[in-house]
Design a protein around this motif. Structure first.
Motif, PDB file in Angstrom:
ATOM      1  N   THR A  14      87.872 -63.346  14.379  1.00  0.00           N
ATOM      2  CA  THR A  14      87.350 -62.559  15.499  1.00  0.00           C
ATOM      3  C   THR A  14      87.713 -63.295  16.791  1.00  0.00           C
ATOM      4  O   THR A  14      88.051 -64.485  16.773  1.00  0.00           O
ATOM      5  CB  THR A  14      85.825 -62.428  15.408  1.00  0.00           C
ATOM      6  N   TYR A  29      93.376 -61.634  16.523  1.00  0.00           N
ATOM      7  CA  TYR A  29      93.309 -63.082  16.694  1.00  0.00           C
ATOM      8  C   TYR A  29      93.545 -63.760  15.348  1.00  0.00           C
ATOM      9  O   TYR A  29      93.129 -63.244  14.313  1.00  0.00           O
ATOM     10  CB  TYR A  29      91.935 -63.495  17.240  1.00  0.00           C
ATOM     11  N   GLU A  45      85.711 -64.250  18.978  1.00  0.00           N
ATOM     12  CA  GLU A  45      84.724 -65.317  19.168  1.00  0.00           C
ATOM     13  C   GLU A  45      85.092 -66.541  18.327  1.00  0.00           C
ATOM     14  O   GLU A  45      85.001 -67.672  18.797  1.00  0.00           O
ATOM     15  CB  GLU A  45      83.323 -64.821  18.795  1.00  0.00           C
ATOM     16  N   GLU A  46      85.472 -66.299  17.064  1.00  0.00           N
ATOM     17  CA  GLU A  46      85.884 -67.416  16.194  1.00  0.00           C
ATOM     18  C   GLU A  46      87.099 -68.122  16.775  1.00  0.00           C
ATOM     19  O   GLU A  46      87.186 -69.352  16.762  1.00  0.00           O
ATOM     20  CB  GLU A  46      86.215 -66.899  14.783  1.00  0.00           C
ATOM     21  N   ARG A  60      88.178 -68.244  19.920  1.00  0.00           N
ATOM     22  CA  ARG A  60      87.859 -68.995  21.142  1.00  0.00           C
ATOM     23  C   ARG A  60      87.061 -70.257  20.815  1.00  0.00           C
ATOM     24  O   ARG A  60      87.251 -71.294  21.441  1.00  0.00           O
ATOM     25  CB  ARG A  60      87.106 -68.109  22.120  1.00  0.00           C
ATOM     26  N   ALA A  61      86.180 -70.171  19.826  1.00  0.00           N
ATOM     27  CA  ALA A  61      85.373 -71.332  19.445  1.00  0.00           C
ATOM     28  C   ALA A  61      86.245 -72.424  18.826  1.00  0.00           C
ATOM     29  O   ALA A  61      85.945 -73.612  18.952  1.00  0.00           O
ATOM     30  CB  ALA A  61      84.276 -70.919  18.465  1.00  0.00           C
TER      31      ALA A  61
END
Ligand SMILES: [Zn+2]
Length: 148
Positions: free
Chosen positions: A27, A44, A29-30, A32-33
């Motif tokens: 995802t 992504y 979020e994953e 970017r983290a």
């Protein structure tokens, strides 16, 4: 600004995202983290270098010495690039409005080691033909089915 355009790049950045097992969907979020990630379209991808490449677009094998037989499992790194000057960058038309120009009969061959050392040379047409002919002769003299 470089006048060279890349025709060939053999490096660790050429894996086929979406096909190579080193890349797994994530995802946003994953991704970017995790810090480092790849984006293709709206997808992504996270890369896991501990997973074996499944697309075959790997970096060259790191040279271990003239007395060492290489193998496909050896560490990889570095890069080989062949770049050429597009016709519109020929000195006779460079900076003009035309995209047409005569051929530029030079090519740039660059080799980068894994440790960052590099060598870049410009070859003329005759030398490029010699390199092509040597590589063709070598390929034609080997049985791709034989190991090593
Ligand atoms: Zn791969």
């Amino acid at each position: 600004m470089s006048i060279y355009a890349t025709w060939l790049s053999i490096d660790d950045e050429s894996h086929i995202i979406g096909e190579c097992a080193q890349y797994a969907r994530a995802t946003a979020e994953e991704a970017r983290a995790a810090g480092g990630y790849a984006v293709s379209g709206d997808r992504y991808w996270l890369r896991d270098r501990s997973v074996a490449c499944s697309c075959g677009q790997q970096a060259p094998i790191i040279y271990e010495g003239s007395h060492i037989n290489p193998s496909a499992e050896d560490p990889r790194g570095g890069a080989v690039l062949f770049c050429a000057i597009p016709n519109h960058c020929h000195p006779s038309v460079r900076g003009t409005d035309t995209d047409d120009g005569p051929s530029v009969n030079y090519g740039r061959l660059a080799v980068y080691q894994d440790d960052g050392e590099s060598c870049t040379l410009v070859l003329d047409r005759k030398q490029i033909a010699q390199l092509r002919d040597t590589l063709t002769e070598w390929l034609d003299s080997r049985d791709p089915e034989e190991a090593l």
